[in-house]
Design a protein around this motif. Sequence first.
Motif, PDB file in Angstrom:
ATOM      1  N   GLN A   3     -33.045  51.952  -5.006  1.00 35.87           N
ATOM      2  CA  GLN A   3     -33.660  52.611  -6.092  1.00 35.87           C
ATOM      3  C   GLN A   3     -33.873  54.040  -5.820  1.00 35.87           C
ATOM      4  O   GLN A   3     -34.052  54.635  -4.739  1.00 35.87           O
ATOM      5  CB  GLN A   3     -35.119  51.820  -6.017  1.00 35.87           C
ATOM      6  CG  GLN A   3     -34.824  50.478  -6.447  1.00 35.87           C
ATOM      7  CD  GLN A   3     -36.462  49.693  -6.771  1.00 35.87           C
ATOM      8  OE1 GLN A   3     -37.154  50.190  -5.977  1.00 35.87           O
ATOM      9  NE2 GLN A   3     -36.468  49.015  -7.613  1.00 35.87           N
ATOM     10  N   VAL A  23     -36.635  60.233  -5.198  1.00 34.18           N
ATOM     11  CA  VAL A  23     -37.070  59.822  -4.158  1.00 34.18           C
ATOM     12  C   VAL A  23     -36.340  58.288  -3.916  1.00 34.18           C
ATOM     13  O   VAL A  23     -36.223  57.525  -4.869  1.00 34.18           O
ATOM     14  CB  VAL A  23     -38.651  59.237  -4.064  1.00 34.18           C
ATOM     15  CG1 VAL A  23     -39.104  58.392  -2.831  1.00 34.18           C
ATOM     16  CG2 VAL A  23     -39.483  60.335  -4.048  1.00 34.18           C
ATOM     17  N   ALA A  24     -35.375  58.057  -2.877  1.00 34.74           N
ATOM     18  CA  ALA A  24     -34.624  57.095  -2.702  1.00 34.74           C
ATOM     19  C   ALA A  24     -35.213  56.102  -1.614  1.00 34.74           C
ATOM     20  O   ALA A  24     -35.917  56.388  -0.784  1.00 34.74           O
ATOM     21  CB  ALA A  24     -33.202  57.786  -2.002  1.00 34.74           C
ATOM     22  N   SER A  25     -34.930  55.038  -2.279  1.00 37.75           N
ATOM     23  CA  SER A  25     -35.545  53.765  -1.087  1.00 37.75           C
ATOM     24  C   SER A  25     -34.368  52.753  -1.087  1.00 37.75           C
ATOM     25  O   SER A  25     -33.262  52.735  -1.817  1.00 37.75           O
ATOM     26  CB  SER A  25     -36.600  52.968  -1.767  1.00 37.75           C
ATOM     27  OG  SER A  25     -36.482  52.285  -3.408  1.00 37.75           O
ATOM     28  N   GLY A  26     -34.363  51.884   0.170  1.00 38.93           N
ATOM     29  CA  GLY A  26     -33.296  51.227   0.217  1.00 38.93           C
ATOM     30  C   GLY A  26     -32.432  51.609   1.574  1.00 38.93           C
ATOM     31  O   GLY A  26     -32.719  52.823   1.812  1.00 38.93           O
ATOM     32  N   ARG A  27     -31.471  50.884   1.724  1.00 40.39           N
ATOM     33  CA  ARG A  27     -30.427  51.388   2.756  1.00 40.39           C
ATOM     34  C   ARG A  27     -29.629  52.337   2.212  1.00 40.39           C
ATOM     35  O   ARG A  27     -28.538  51.709   1.513  1.00 40.39           O
ATOM     36  CB  ARG A  27     -29.758  50.156   3.508  1.00 40.39           C
ATOM     37  CG  ARG A  27     -31.071  49.331   4.063  1.00 40.39           C
ATOM     38  CD  ARG A  27     -30.369  48.291   5.323  1.00 40.39           C
ATOM     39  NE  ARG A  27     -29.294  47.556   4.570  1.00 40.39           N
ATOM     40  CZ  ARG A  27     -29.639  46.332   3.935  1.00 40.39           C
ATOM     41  NH1 ARG A  27     -31.052  45.932   4.030  1.00 40.39           N
ATOM     42  NH2 ARG A  27     -28.657  45.477   3.460  1.00 40.39           N
ATOM     43  N   LYS A  75     -37.719  62.457   4.307  1.00 46.87           N
ATOM     44  CA  LYS A  75     -38.387  61.821   3.055  1.00 46.87           C
ATOM     45  C   LYS A  75     -37.721  61.219   2.153  1.00 46.87           C
ATOM     46  O   LYS A  75     -38.223  60.562   1.287  1.00 46.87           O
ATOM     47  CB  LYS A  75     -39.011  63.109   2.588  1.00 46.87           C
ATOM     48  CG  LYS A  75     -40.207  64.038   3.354  1.00 46.87           C
ATOM     49  CD  LYS A  75     -40.741  65.112   2.421  1.00 46.87           C
ATOM     50  CE  LYS A  75     -41.610  65.967   3.536  1.00 46.87           C
ATOM     51  NZ  LYS A  75     -42.210  67.140   2.697  1.00 46.87           N
ATOM     52  N   SER A  76     -36.332  61.059   2.650  1.00 47.41           N
ATOM     53  CA  SER A  76     -35.458  60.086   1.648  1.00 47.41           C
ATOM     54  C   SER A  76     -35.403  60.925   0.251  1.00 47.41           C
ATOM     55  O   SER A  76     -35.724  60.087  -0.696  1.00 47.41           O
ATOM     56  CB  SER A  76     -35.928  58.818   1.911  1.00 47.41           C
ATOM     57  OG  SER A  76     -35.557  58.535   2.858  1.00 47.41           O
ATOM     58  N   THR A  77     -35.479  62.222  -0.048  1.00 49.29           N
ATOM     59  CA  THR A  77     -35.769  62.821  -1.129  1.00 49.29           C
ATOM     60  C   THR A  77     -34.650  63.815  -1.347  1.00 49.29           C
ATOM     61  O   THR A  77     -34.180  64.633  -0.391  1.00 49.29           O
ATOM     62  CB  THR A  77     -37.089  63.498  -1.368  1.00 49.29           C
ATOM     63  OG1 THR A  77     -37.944  62.512  -1.162  1.00 49.29           O
ATOM     64  CG2 THR A  77     -37.246  64.118  -2.718  1.00 49.29           C
TER      65      THR A  77
END
Length: 115
Positions: A3, A23-27, A75-77
Amino acid sequence: QVQLVESGGGLVQAGGSLRLSCVASGRIPRIAVMGWYRQAAGKERELVARQHTGGSAEYGDTVKGRFTISRDNTKSTVYLQMNSLKPEDTAVYYCNTAFLTTNYWGQGTQVTVSS
């Protein structure tokens, strides 16, 4: 499950600056290409900026010298710093990641530059 959620869009005066965040989520593997695209009303979606594995980046011709893409892996951003904005930059900006022949997109954030 991947996402991407963009934020930071809004209304800004010509010549101003804006910073978009994704902002990234997941693998998402480190080899993934991260980028920003935009789509103006009545036009096709176009590349704004894209960062490849190793940190190298490419920019669309219309934004070179004005926009900068960066990424904070902790921060996966992913960020897009936009300076010297012009009315023609008005568009919906989409975050993108690509890996394993698959593209993932955020919902988009509206950027409007007034003249």
